[in-house]
Design an enzyme around this catalytic site. Structure first.
Site, PDB file in Angstrom:
ATOM      1  N   HIS A  41       0.781  -1.108   0.067  1.00 34.88           N
ATOM      2  CA  HIS A  41       0.083   0.107   0.068  1.00 34.88           C
ATOM      3  C   HIS A  41       1.030   1.382  -0.016  1.00 34.88           C
ATOM      4  O   HIS A  41       1.027   1.888   0.897  1.00 34.88           O
ATOM      5  CB  HIS A  41      -1.011  -0.246   1.133  1.00 34.88           C
ATOM      6  CG  HIS A  41      -1.822  -1.269   1.299  1.00 34.88           C
ATOM      7  ND1 HIS A  41      -1.405  -2.578   1.591  1.00 34.88           N
ATOM      8  CD2 HIS A  41      -3.363  -1.263   1.221  1.00 34.88           C
ATOM      9  CE1 HIS A  41      -2.668  -3.351   1.704  1.00 34.88           C
ATOM     10  NE2 HIS A  41      -3.661  -2.655   1.380  1.00 34.88           N
ATOM     11  N   ASP A 158       0.403  -2.406   4.731  1.00 30.48           N
ATOM     12  CA  ASP A 158       0.001  -1.307   5.425  1.00 30.48           C
ATOM     13  C   ASP A 158      -1.382  -0.719   4.865  1.00 30.48           C
ATOM     14  O   ASP A 158      -1.501   0.216   4.381  1.00 30.48           O
ATOM     15  CB  ASP A 158       0.891   0.079   4.968  1.00 30.48           C
ATOM     16  CG  ASP A 158       0.793   1.205   6.260  1.00 30.48           C
ATOM     17  OD1 ASP A 158      -0.156   1.116   7.228  1.00 30.48           O
ATOM     18  OD2 ASP A 158       1.284   2.132   5.690  1.00 30.48           O
TER      19      ASP A 158
END
Length: 276
Positions: A41, A158
């Site tokens: 991410h 993330d």
């Protein structure tokens, strides 16, 4: 798809996550063998702190704005990388911090689904042979892009935690990833708003027998309000040698700068599952 990290860049959760990621990378760099990193991410890679988004929330002022004044040597490496990427004017995302520490034989794979952020990320690393940018779903990428040919490296997960079921999805993905790529160091960020979801997440990891997991958590207030980010955690599986002690030192140093004397403040590193 709607999440934009620019609003939160440099907040206390970024400081905790990024300081720990730098320590994980130092562990990988201790060996000569090349490694790869997958950042699932990735965002845009870096953030202008004078832009409207970070100015609107001001979260960075109570994060990196306070941590940058630390003279604790345990934070020196992290802060050196942040300053080298342009702080105080800019704050680096994880792609920039990771990229700074790569050696010539190492690789970085970045995934970002948001179309504008993916375009910014591609422009940032265009022409860099060490970096591959993918506009693709992060959860699909975890199986598509692992295991690495190098047979070692870091997988950083993330999620924005915008949707219901993110903890469950994260636990299931960790179970699959640890089965198919046991040599990888895996780091997964999560919010601590209240304790019940975090307890359930850790229990799911134990139930799935995801081995060798540490929970590195920083809380700035009692985690009883589910509408507030009261703390954060980084779940680390297969941590490099010495990381557990280093993580404790890092979180203690961060809390020393970020503390406002509220009930529930804590910096902890606990073993969630045992080594196998």
């Amino acid at each position: 798809m709607n999440y934009r990290h620019a609003f939160h860049a440099g907040n206390f959760a970024d400081c905790a996550k990024h300081a720990l990621v730098v320590a994980l990378l130092r562990g990988l760099l201790a060996k000569d063998k090349p490694f790869a990193v997958l950042d699932t991410h990735a965002g845009t890679g870096g953030y202008d702190l004078s832009a409207p988004e970070p100015q609107r929330t001001g979260e960075w002022r109570d994060g990196i704005g306070r941590v940058a004044a630390s003279d604790d040597p345990v934070l020196a490496d992290y802060l050196a990388q942040v300053r080298a990427e342009g702080f105080p004017g800019r704050y680096p995302g994880s792609p920039a911090l990771i990229h700074r520490l790569l050696r010539p034989g190492d690789r970085l794979m970045l995934c970002e689904l948001h179309p504008e952020d993916a375009a910014t990320l591609k422009a940032r690393f265009r022409g860099d042979p060490q970096v591959a940018v993918h506009r693709r779903d992060a959860w699909e990428a975890l199986t598509a892009l692992t295991p690495f040919p190098e047979r070692r490296g870091l997988v950083l997960i993330d999620p924005p935690f915008e949707q219901d079921g993110e903890f469950e999805r994260l636990a299931a993905s960790l179970a699959v990833l640890r089965h198919r790529f046991r040599a990888a160091v895996v780091a997964a960020w999560y919010p601590v708003k209240h304790r019940a979801p975090v307890r359930a997440f850790h229990a799911a990891l134990r139930e799935a027998e995801v081995a060798d997991c540490l929970a590195c958590e920083l809380t700035l207030r009692e985690p009883t309000d589910p509408t507030r980010l009261n703390g954060c955690g980084l779940l680390v599986a297969n941590a490099p040698f010495g990381f557990e002690l280093e993580a404790r030192r890092i979180l203690d140093a961060l809390l020393a700068r970020l503390s406002r004397g509220e009930d529930g403040e804590a910096a902890t590193v606990t073993r969630v599952t045992v080594e196998r």
